[in-house]
Enzyme design. Structure first.
Site, mmCIF file in Angstrom:
data_model
loop_
_atom_site.group_PDB
_atom_site.id
_atom_site.type_symbol
_atom_site.label_atom_id
_atom_site.label_comp_id
_atom_site.label_asym_id
_atom_site.label_seq_id
_atom_site.Cartn_x
_atom_site.Cartn_y
_atom_site.Cartn_z
ATOM 1 N N TYR A 136 11.678 56.349 20.207
ATOM 2 C CA TYR A 136 10.681 56.532 18.735
ATOM 3 C C TYR A 136 9.691 57.623 19.047
ATOM 4 O O TYR A 136 9.067 57.692 20.011
ATOM 5 C CB TYR A 136 10.116 55.307 18.590
ATOM 6 C CG TYR A 136 8.994 55.691 17.464
ATOM 7 C CD1 TYR A 136 9.527 55.925 16.128
ATOM 8 C CD2 TYR A 136 7.688 55.544 17.799
ATOM 9 C CE1 TYR A 136 8.583 56.349 15.366
ATOM 10 C CE2 TYR A 136 6.744 55.839 17.058
ATOM 11 C CZ TYR A 136 7.226 56.387 15.773
ATOM 12 O OH TYR A 136 6.164 56.649 14.881
ATOM 13 N N HIS A 176 7.007 50.628 18.143
ATOM 14 C CA HIS A 176 7.753 50.636 16.879
ATOM 15 C C HIS A 176 8.621 49.583 16.722
ATOM 16 O O HIS A 176 9.924 49.660 16.362
ATOM 17 C CB HIS A 176 8.516 52.007 17.008
ATOM 18 C CG HIS A 176 8.355 52.663 15.467
ATOM 19 N ND1 HIS A 176 9.377 52.925 14.640
ATOM 20 C CD2 HIS A 176 7.288 53.179 14.753
ATOM 21 C CE1 HIS A 176 8.968 53.456 13.389
ATOM 22 N NE2 HIS A 176 7.750 53.470 13.879
HETATM 23 O O1 KDG Z 1 7.625 56.217 7.691
HETATM 24 C C1 KDG Z 1 7.324 55.696 9.007
HETATM 25 C C2 KDG Z 1 6.430 56.300 9.673
HETATM 26 O O2 KDG Z 1 4.982 56.236 9.118
HETATM 27 C C3 KDG Z 1 5.941 55.533 11.066
HETATM 28 O O3 KDG Z 1 7.419 55.631 11.818
HETATM 29 C C4 KDG Z 1 5.086 56.192 11.834
HETATM 30 O O4 KDG Z 1 4.924 54.512 13.483
HETATM 31 C C5 KDG Z 1 4.561 55.302 12.922
HETATM 32 C C6 KDG Z 1 2.990 55.779 13.170
HETATM 33 O O5 KDG Z 1 2.341 55.011 13.917
HETATM 34 O O6 KDG Z 1 2.373 56.721 12.616
HETATM 35 MG MG MG Z 2 3.567 53.090 14.248
#
Ligand code: KDG
Ligand code: MG
Length: 408
Positions: free
Chosen positions: A160, A217
């Protein structure tokens, strides 16, 4: 005073911003953001088909009644599409209210509690060396807080928030090659073996002053999350974000019993009801809602007030998809909130974005400085907007190596 018209625009430089413009019979207009990342056409349709026809003719100053009218009146409550659409209307009505008062919006909340709001940037790296370079470059730009994401050795896809080798400066959450998501592979064992030591090395290299944040995440199971949190305690994280999918709010009790690592949750929440239990039971330290996704200023201010009673600080979502209008609404709340914590903010204020949304909100040495213009302090250039249109895009979908679908 009456609302006489409202228009919705979808598009932007490399983004699908959903921008609402509400016009009144006195020439004052308000702007709001309904950008629901990767599902942008849906709040736009909700606004055009259901909400705008019921908005015209109302007194824009009655923002509370209008919010209640749409929320209660829909009968089927909450959900990200509806709350993003209500959020845009609510933001636009607060913009009008503050313009009528001739004041920056934060004055209507109670004025400034601070001059600048601490922000964090996103550092990432395909490997630890890349990540260290990315963190160093943010530190050189004056950032005091950085979210750190790293590629995991042996994991078939990057993980992620991680770009390809040498691409760490690219912000890439949405893939605009089409509506069908790419697939990524997640391996919790490899992550758990690698990431705690990587975080220790980052602390060692950058010293005690840097505020380090990390986003899991939603990928870990509750027991894994507790083990992970314990194993990174010595790093002194500013926060550990979304260790588990927070649909199961009881999971956080288990984590809390095993670790004192500060926990940040809430970017996928769209109402106070999603976080009430987490806040009242003091299972989190930071609430991550966004003004757009959680029903606008009226509703998010209620969440902030509830959080303040329980020592929970704000850490509003500010991913690359968030429009400058959402970021402005958050800047005003950040200036006021007695329980402000930090603001996620990505340096995507490109010349094209600034031309579309002119404003005096600005970054200074890792702090966001709120504009003193009346209203939200952001304008919208319709001639610029005509250059852009909707482009289909998607987030990746995540599977385990055996094919089991997992949490993005
Ligand atoms: O649309 C999904 C994102 O906003 C997300 O994956 C971003 O986890 C995220 C963050 O902490 O900014
Ligand atoms: Mg996030």
């Amino acid at each position: 005073m009456k609302i006489i018209d409202a228009k919705v625009f979808v598009g932007g430089p490399g983004k699908n911003y959903v921008t609402l413009k509400v016009m009144t019979d006195q020439g004052v207009y308000g702007l709001g953001d309904a950008t629901l990342n990767n599902r942008e056409t849906l709040p736009a349709a909700y606004l055009k088909d259901y909400l705008i026809p019921n908005l015209i003719g109302r007194d824009p100053r009655n923002s509370e009644d209008i919010w209640q009218y749409f929320y209660r009146g829909a009968y089927f409550r909450r959900g990200p599409i509806a709350m993003a659409a209500f959020g845009a209307i609510d933001m636009a009505l607060w913009d009008i209210k503050a313009k009528l008062a001739g004041m920056p919006l934060y004055q209507l909340f109670g004025g400034k509690s601070r001059e600048g709001a601490l922000v964090y940037a996103h550092a990432n790296g395909a490997d630890l060396e890349d990540l260290m370079d990315s963190i160093a470059s943010y530190q050189e730009q004056g950032y005091k807080a950085v979210r750190v994401q790293c590629g995991i050795p042996g994991m078939p896809t990057a993980g992620y928030g991680v770009a390809d080798k040498g691409q760490a400066d690219k912000q890439f959450i949405t893939d605009f090659s089409g509506i069908r998501p790419k697939e990524e592979i997640w391996d919790a064992d490899r992550y758990m073996r690698f990431m705690p030591d990587a975080l220790s090395q980052i602390r060692e290299r950058f010293g005690a002053e840097l505020k380090i944040l990390h986003d899991v995440h939603h990928r870990l199971l509750p027991r894994e999350a507790a083990e992970f949190a314990k194993s990174v305690e010595h790093v002194g994280l500013f926060w550990l974000e979304d260790p588990t999918p927070a649909d199961d709010q009881d999971a956080l009790k288990f984590l809390r019993q095993h670790s004192t690592v500060p926990i940040a949750i809430g970017e996928v929440f769209n109402s106070i009801w999603d976080c009430k239990q987490l806040i009242e039971n003091e299972l989190i330290d930071f609430i991550r809602v966004a003004v757009t996704y959680a029903g606008g200023i009226t509703h998010v201010k209620r969440i902030v007030d509830l959080a303040a009673l329980h020592h929970v600080r704000t850490g509003f979502h500010g991913a690359p998809s968030h429009s400058p209008l959402c970021m402005a609404a958050q800047a005003h709340l950040n200036a006021w909130a007695p329980n402000f914590g930090i603001q996620e903010y990505l340096t995507l204020g490109t010349a094209e974005c600034d031309a579309l949304f002119p404003s005096n909100h600005r970054m200074e040495q890792g702090m966001m400085m709120v504009s003193d213009e009346p209203g939200l302090g952001v304008d919208f250039d319709e001639a610029e907007a005509s250059r852009y249109s909707y482009k289909p895009g998607s987030h990746p979908v995540v599977r385990l190596e055996d094919g089991t679908l997992w949490n993005y």
